[in-house]
Write an enzyme that holds these catalytic residues in place. Structure first.
Site, PDB file in Angstrom:
ATOM      1  CD  GLN A  47      -3.419  -4.539   6.911  1.00 22.73           C
ATOM      2  OE1 GLN A  47      -3.378  -3.586   6.148  1.00 22.73           O
ATOM      3  NE2 GLN A  47      -4.000  -5.676   6.593  1.00 22.73           N
TER       4      GLN A  47
ATOM      5  CG  ASP B 270     -10.095  -0.756   5.124  1.00 21.86           C
ATOM      6  OD1 ASP B 270     -10.032  -1.004   3.908  1.00 21.86           O
ATOM      7  OD2 ASP B 270      -9.196  -1.077   5.923  1.00 21.86           O
TER       8      ASP B 270
ATOM      9  CE  LYS C 202      -3.663  -2.435   2.452  1.00 20.55           C
ATOM     10  NZ  LYS C 202      -4.216  -2.811   3.775  1.00 20.55           N
TER      11      LYS C 202
END
Length: 279
Positions: free
Chosen positions: A91, A114, A47
């Protein structure tokens, strides 16, 4: 032989679109990585590299495995309050001592790239999304770019996680597919997977789906990504299924690159909304 749905090529196309955005260098994505999970560290590294390629600012906050929840909450609050931060990604998975749900809920919805915050998830499921979750969004783009028709097709999603399964089913419904969701409690899983025109496997179970589990000519999307004997492995036994399917994603190189590109796209979208920039 199946068409190989190459996520890398389409991800590069999306990255080029993002790199051309006039304000891309003003946008910042912050990622919080807790612990030493190998897969998570790999994803975060990828990422970061993708953000650098498009010109987006990227900051990684690496915390030890025994970090307390209060410390992470404080960091999230600081990032929520920082006007220079446009996206926050926590994460997953987190170490066992941490409450993922509570921490994810603490991320401001306008920085929730997200789509885990209840406000963003609710808007998405109602068909009024600020953004869609990264992996489902990437999969839909993959299907569209390869001109795979979704309307009226029977899509079967294996897995019901908040990160892939549930939002994938919702997005396919909004795209006018007829959707069945299967999970670990589903009896006679093969009875459902063999009906699928489009099969999305996001079970986190390496090698779950083989040649006897799909309908000939099905489109097979493998979201699995577990390290098995040091090798990234999907939920679909590719060598078995590829000769039978009409189209299939490889692992690696299928869904993964588009998930990352979609994350960057989500960050740009939220930055534009929060800062009042023209879209």
């Amino acid at each position: 032989m199946a068409i190989i749905l190459d996520g890398k090529t389409i991800a590069k196309k999306l990255e080029a679109e993002l790199a051309a955005y006039s304000r891309i260098r003003e946008i910042r994505l912050d990622v919080i990585l807790v612990g030493d999970n190998l897969a998570s560290a790999t994803y975060v590294r990828n990422k970061h590299r993708a953000a650098e390629r498009v010109g987006m600012q990227s900051v990684i906050h690496t915390l030890p495995v025994h970090t307390k929840s209060e410390e992470i909450e404080q960091l999230i609050e600081e990032l929520n309050s920082n006007e220079e931060v446009d996206g926050i990604l926590l994460q997953l998975p987190l170490p066992e001592q941490l409450n993922s749900e509570k921490l994810l809920d603490s991320i401001h919805p306008m920085k929730d790239v997200d789509v885990f915050h209840p406000e963003n998830a609710g808007l998405a499921y109602l068909g009024r999304p600020r953004i869609w979750p990264c992996t489902p969004s990437g999969i839909l783009r993959l299907l569209h770019e390869h001109e795979i028709d979704i309307v009226g097709k029977h899509a079967v999603v294996v897995g019901r996680s908040n990160i892939v399964g549930k939002p994938m089913a919702a997005l396919l419904q909004h795209a006018n597919a007829t959707v069945t969701v299967c999970h670990r409690m589903t009896k006679r899983l093969q009875d459902f997977t063999r009906q699928a025109d489009i099969l999305v496997v996001a079970a986190g179970s390496p090698g779950l789906i083989g040649k006897d589990d799909i309908k000939p000519g099905a489109v097979v999307i493998d979201v699995g990504s577990e390290f098995v004997n040091g090798k990234l492995t999907g939920d679909v036994r590719f060598a078995e299924v590829e000769p039978i399917a009409s189209a299939i994603t490889p692992v690696p190189g299928g869904v993964g690159p588009l998930t990352i590109a979609s994350l960057l796209s989500n960050t740009v979208r939220l930055a534009s909304l929060r800062r009042g920039w023209a879209n």
